[in-house]
Design a protein around this motif. Structure first.
Motif, PDB file in Angstrom:
ATOM      1  N   GLU A  70      20.339 110.832 106.118  1.00 42.43           N
ATOM      2  CA  GLU A  70      21.667 110.679 106.671  1.00 42.43           C
ATOM      3  C   GLU A  70      22.224 111.883 107.392  1.00 42.43           C
ATOM      4  OE1 GLU A  70      24.120 108.790 102.999  1.00 42.43           O
ATOM      5  OE2 GLU A  70      22.224 109.782 102.039  1.00 42.43           O
ATOM      6  N   LYS A  71      23.111 111.727 108.449  1.00 44.59           N
ATOM      7  CA  LYS A  71      23.790 112.599 109.090  1.00 44.59           C
ATOM      8  C   LYS A  71      24.929 111.800 109.815  1.00 44.59           C
ATOM      9  CE  LYS A  71      23.189 116.117 112.611  1.00 44.59           C
ATOM     10  NZ  LYS A  71      22.474 116.975 113.756  1.00 44.59           N
ATOM     11  N   ASP A  72      25.975 112.868 110.040  1.00 50.42           N
ATOM     12  CA  ASP A  72      27.225 112.375 110.678  1.00 50.42           C
ATOM     13  C   ASP A  72      27.704 110.679 110.482  1.00 50.42           C
ATOM     14  OD1 ASP A  72      27.245 114.787 111.711  1.00 50.42           O
ATOM     15  OD2 ASP A  72      25.949 114.017 113.382  1.00 50.42           O
ATOM     16  N   HIS A  73      27.669 110.306 109.040  1.00 51.30           N
ATOM     17  CA  HIS A  73      27.965 109.026 108.837  1.00 51.30           C
ATOM     18  C   HIS A  73      27.045 107.874 109.099  1.00 51.30           C
ATOM     19  CE1 HIS A  73      31.758 110.951 107.536  1.00 51.30           C
ATOM     20  NE2 HIS A  73      31.944 111.268 108.899  1.00 51.30           N
ATOM     21  N   LEU A  74      25.961 108.214 109.684  1.00 53.83           N
ATOM     22  CA  LEU A  74      24.789 107.451 109.842  1.00 53.83           C
ATOM     23  C   LEU A  74      23.924 107.301 108.880  1.00 53.83           C
ATOM     24  CD1 LEU A  74      24.142 108.334 113.617  1.00 53.83           C
ATOM     25  CD2 LEU A  74      25.508 106.355 112.828  1.00 53.83           C
ATOM     26  N   ARG A  75      23.317 106.311 108.272  1.00 54.59           N
ATOM     27  CA  ARG A  75      22.460 106.300 107.624  1.00 54.59           C
ATOM     28  C   ARG A  75      20.999 105.385 107.945  1.00 54.59           C
ATOM     29  NH1 ARG A  75      24.180 103.302 101.560  1.00 54.59           N
ATOM     30  NH2 ARG A  75      22.495 104.254 100.462  1.00 54.59           N
ATOM     31  N   ILE A  76      20.068 106.022 107.941  1.00 53.45           N
ATOM     32  CA  ILE A  76      18.759 105.494 108.437  1.00 53.45           C
ATOM     33  C   ILE A  76      17.563 105.317 107.459  1.00 53.45           C
ATOM     34  CG2 ILE A  76      16.808 106.174 109.936  1.00 53.45           C
ATOM     35  CD1 ILE A  76      18.753 107.503 112.020  1.00 53.45           C
ATOM     36  N   ALA A  77      17.040 104.141 107.424  1.00 54.28           N
ATOM     37  CA  ALA A  77      15.759 103.920 106.640  1.00 54.28           C
ATOM     38  C   ALA A  77      14.627 104.385 107.381  1.00 54.28           C
ATOM     39  CB  ALA A  77      15.723 102.245 106.434  1.00 54.28           C
ATOM     40  N   TRP A  78      13.885 104.867 106.619  1.00 54.94           N
ATOM     41  CA  TRP A  78      12.624 105.489 107.068  1.00 54.94           C
ATOM     42  C   TRP A  78      11.069 105.122 106.670  1.00 54.94           C
ATOM     43  CZ3 TRP A  78      13.074 110.504 110.391  1.00 54.94           C
ATOM     44  CH2 TRP A  78      11.572 111.007 110.812  1.00 54.94           C
TER      45      TRP A  78
END
Length: 269
Positions: A70-78
């Motif tokens: 997560e960063k800057d209100h972005l949520r990423i699946a990895w």
């Protein structure tokens, strides 16, 4: 194409339990992720050292691990997976159970031409499928096409390259040969050279075929880790060469979030 993916997952669930992506990666089906990162060899800590990123390990099995970044209100699946087209086929297909807006592959590649240097960041113009994995996506296994070329959505790729340039990053377009074996590629090197591709790696041909089924914007980012023409090895690199490779690898985090932040603007062009 999404209908075909749904059929694949329905058939899988007839013989197995549901929620297989959650079981393997700990990633939730009810979250709409801004992107899914697919990385056969990179866990987030390999490319992210900035404290502004929040990394959470979600789940792990013998050969795979899931994270949220997560960063800057972005949520990423990895997802970190095992290497090879066959593993890309299985692990990425089960992520059809998840929801995400963008699909990004990150990995390393060997250069087959002197004009590509250690640390260059590249994206496939096409990938030669020297693997049987892609055949399992066809209607019949008898439909196997040897050394089939797999193309990304090139207009989208060109827009990504332009976006990166606007942010002072260079992404090179490069043709890719997808091998099933690292050890055996050296025994077949002259034959591989005859395909006249720029790079060699293992997964992008399968990645892009699955991306078509998922119907989301997709790009593969490859960092050149070795050069077969110049005999710069994958195993046994000098400290200077390794430093150059790792320095470029660290740029991938910024590129990923740059792409995701601008995805709505780019896909609507």
């Amino acid at each position: 194409m999404r209908d075909k993916l749904n059929q694949i997952l329905e058939k899988l669930h007839q013989y197995n339990t549901d929620h297989i992506a959650y079981i393997n990666f700990g990633l939730a089906e009810d979250i709409i992720y801004d992107a899914l990162i697919v990385a056969p060899s990179y866990s987030p800590d390999k490319i992210i050292s900035d404290d502004s990123y929040k990394i959470t390990k979600m789940g792990s099995r013998s050969y795979c691990t899931g994270y949220e970044v997560e960063k800057d209100h972005l949520r990423i699946a990895w997802i970190k997976t095992a290497a090879g087209g066959c593993n890309m086929l299985d692990y990425l297909l089960i992520c059809g159970e998840l929801q995400f807006k963008n699909l990004i592959f990150i990995g390393a590649a060997g250069a087959l031409k002197e004009s590509f240097h250690i640390g260059d960041i590249c994206t496939p113009s096409y990938s030669v499928a020297a693997t049987l994995a892609n055949t399992y996506l066809k209607e019949s296994l008898k439909d196997y096409v040897p050394f089939e070329k797999v193309y990304p959505e090139l207009n989208y790729i060109d827009r990504m390259i332009s976006l990166a340039k606007d942010h002072q990053y260079q992404i090179k377009k490069a043709s890719v040969f997808c091998t099933d074996s690292i050890v055996m590629e050296y025994s077949h090197l002259e034959e591989i050279y005859s395909f006249d591709t720029d790079l060699i790696e293992m997964e992008t041909a399968t990645f892009y075929e699955i991306a078509k089924l998922m119907e989301v914007p997709a790009i593969a980012l490859l960092v050149v880790s070795d050069n077969l023409r110049l005999k710069i090895p994958l195993a046994g690199r000098s400290k200077e060469i390794l430093k150059s490779y790792k320095s470029s690898r660290k740029k991938l985090a910024d590129l990923i979030f740059m792409i995701v932040k601008n995805s709505d603007h780019i896909t609507k062009k």
